[in-house]
Design an enzyme around this catalytic site. Structure first.
Site, PDB file in Angstrom:
ATOM      1  N   GLN A 137       0.838  -1.302   0.047  1.00 47.48           N
ATOM      2  CA  GLN A 137       0.034  -0.085  -0.016  1.00 47.48           C
ATOM      3  C   GLN A 137       0.977   1.212  -0.070  1.00 47.48           C
ATOM      4  OE1 GLN A 137      -1.609  -0.934   4.146  1.00 47.48           O
ATOM      5  NE2 GLN A 137      -1.569   1.196   4.302  1.00 47.48           N
ATOM      6  N   CYS A 143      -5.033   0.449   3.804  1.00 48.04           N
ATOM      7  CA  CYS A 143      -5.045  -0.913   4.050  1.00 48.04           C
ATOM      8  C   CYS A 143      -6.425  -1.466   3.840  1.00 48.04           C
ATOM      9  CB  CYS A 143      -4.635  -0.897   5.470  1.00 48.04           C
ATOM     10  SG  CYS A 143      -5.508  -0.353   6.702  1.00 48.04           S
ATOM     11  N   HIS A 282      -5.397  -1.247  11.868  1.00 49.93           N
ATOM     12  CA  HIS A 282      -5.017  -1.617  10.386  1.00 49.93           C
ATOM     13  C   HIS A 282      -5.881  -2.769  10.074  1.00 49.93           C
ATOM     14  CE1 HIS A 282      -2.255  -2.542   7.511  1.00 49.93           C
ATOM     15  NE2 HIS A 282      -1.718  -3.658   7.993  1.00 49.93           N
TER      16      HIS A 282
END
Length: 309
Positions: A137, A143, A282
């Site tokens: 990324q 993400c 995340h």
């Protein structure tokens, strides 16, 4: 570094000292290691910044040396491209943001009853050729797009018999168009909602490649790669480990967890962390499980030791 939880270390753990500890006892050897690291990473800083980066590097090296000396630790840690980054720079590699999302109110299943499903003890979709290669990324908080795409690639392959690599960039450009920058984070459910509203579509990454920045939405001008199946939405999973394992037995999952300071220097083995504070930051893709671990596909490149370019 293609996957996260990959190895269970069997047997009695012995006290050990990391070779890094000996290096860190010598300022000269520490500086040599830093200069060698910069060469491997192709890093160059002006004098003032170099002093700051060296302090960060030494702190990272001390952490790695200490963690690799812990008795009973089931993961290995190493220096990597995160080792000279500030906390703010590290956070730009995250991007999970569920602000405004409806909470998952599915009840905890009553496992141990007739409701429990009969699932295999082990299911690794990587072994069945139904997981695409690890992507990067970059320092864009996207993400959530990689987790969203990863959560459907395996399931599409199961239905179609063909593994396709779908476009994160379409989600990055289009999901929050006109509202905010997708590099500032997002929520995987919004990916599937966008596709459903667009007729179930999503392009291949070859037709709509990733650029590491949010741009104009070009989805309607790109070929739709959703041929054998269309995206109509998503199915929430109940809030329990067993429910997630049952869902994972049927295909990959878009999931989120909390990246703590320990995780950035992870190298291999089973990563266990009790320092998290229950604040997911995340998004990743769960792609399998065994009795010992859950296998996770991250979006930080194929090698954490060196930054993918």
């Amino acid at each position: 570094m293609k996957i996260l939880f990959v190895l269970f270390l069997v047997g009695a753990a012995l006290a050990k000292e990391s070779p890094l500890k000996a290096i860190l006892r010598s300022p000269v050897e520490t500086l040599k290691l830093y200069n060698s690291f910069k060469g491997e990473q192709q890093l160059s800083f002006h004098a003032a910044e170099d002093r700051m980066r060296f302090r960060l590097f030494r702190k990272s090296a001390e952490f790695v040396a200490e963690e690799n000396s812990v008795e009973g630790e089931t993961a290995d840690f190493a220096l990597n491209f995160f080792s000279t980054l500030t906390e703010s720079e590290k956070q730009s590699w995250l991007g999970f943001n569920a602000t405004g999302a409806e909470p998952n109110l599915l009840p905890q299943p009553n496992y141990g009853s007739e409701e429990e499903k009969d699932i295999p003890e082990e299911k690794l979709w990587t072994d069945e050729g139904k997981v695409t290669a690890v992507k990067s990324q970059g320092s864009c908080g996207s993400c959530w797009t990689f987790a969203g795409v990863g959560g459907l690639e395996t399931r599409y392959a199961i239905i179609a018999g063909i593994l396709k690599t779908f476009s994160e960039q379409e989600y990055l450009d289009c999901v929050y168009e006109g509202r905010r920058d997708g590099c500032r984070g997002g929520w995987m459910e919004n990916c599937y909602e966008f596709s459903a509203e667009a007729g179930g579509r999503l392009a291949k990454s070859a037709d709509y490649p990733y650029t590491k920045q949010d741009g104009d939405c070009l989805g309607s001008s790109k070929p739709d790669a959703m041929i054998a199946a269309k995206i109509t939405g998503n199915v929430p999973v109940a809030r329990s480990e067993q429910a997630n394992i049952e869902a994972l037995a049927e295909g990959s999952l878009a999931v989120a967890f909390e990246v703590t300071g320990r995780f950035y220097q992870y190298k291999s083995g089973i990563f266990k962390d009790t320092t998290c504070k229950r604040y997911p930051n995340h998004a990743v893709t769960a792609v399998g499980y065994t009795k010992e671990y859950v296998l996770v596909k991250n979006s930080w490149g194929s090698r954490w030791e060196k930054l993918d370019t």
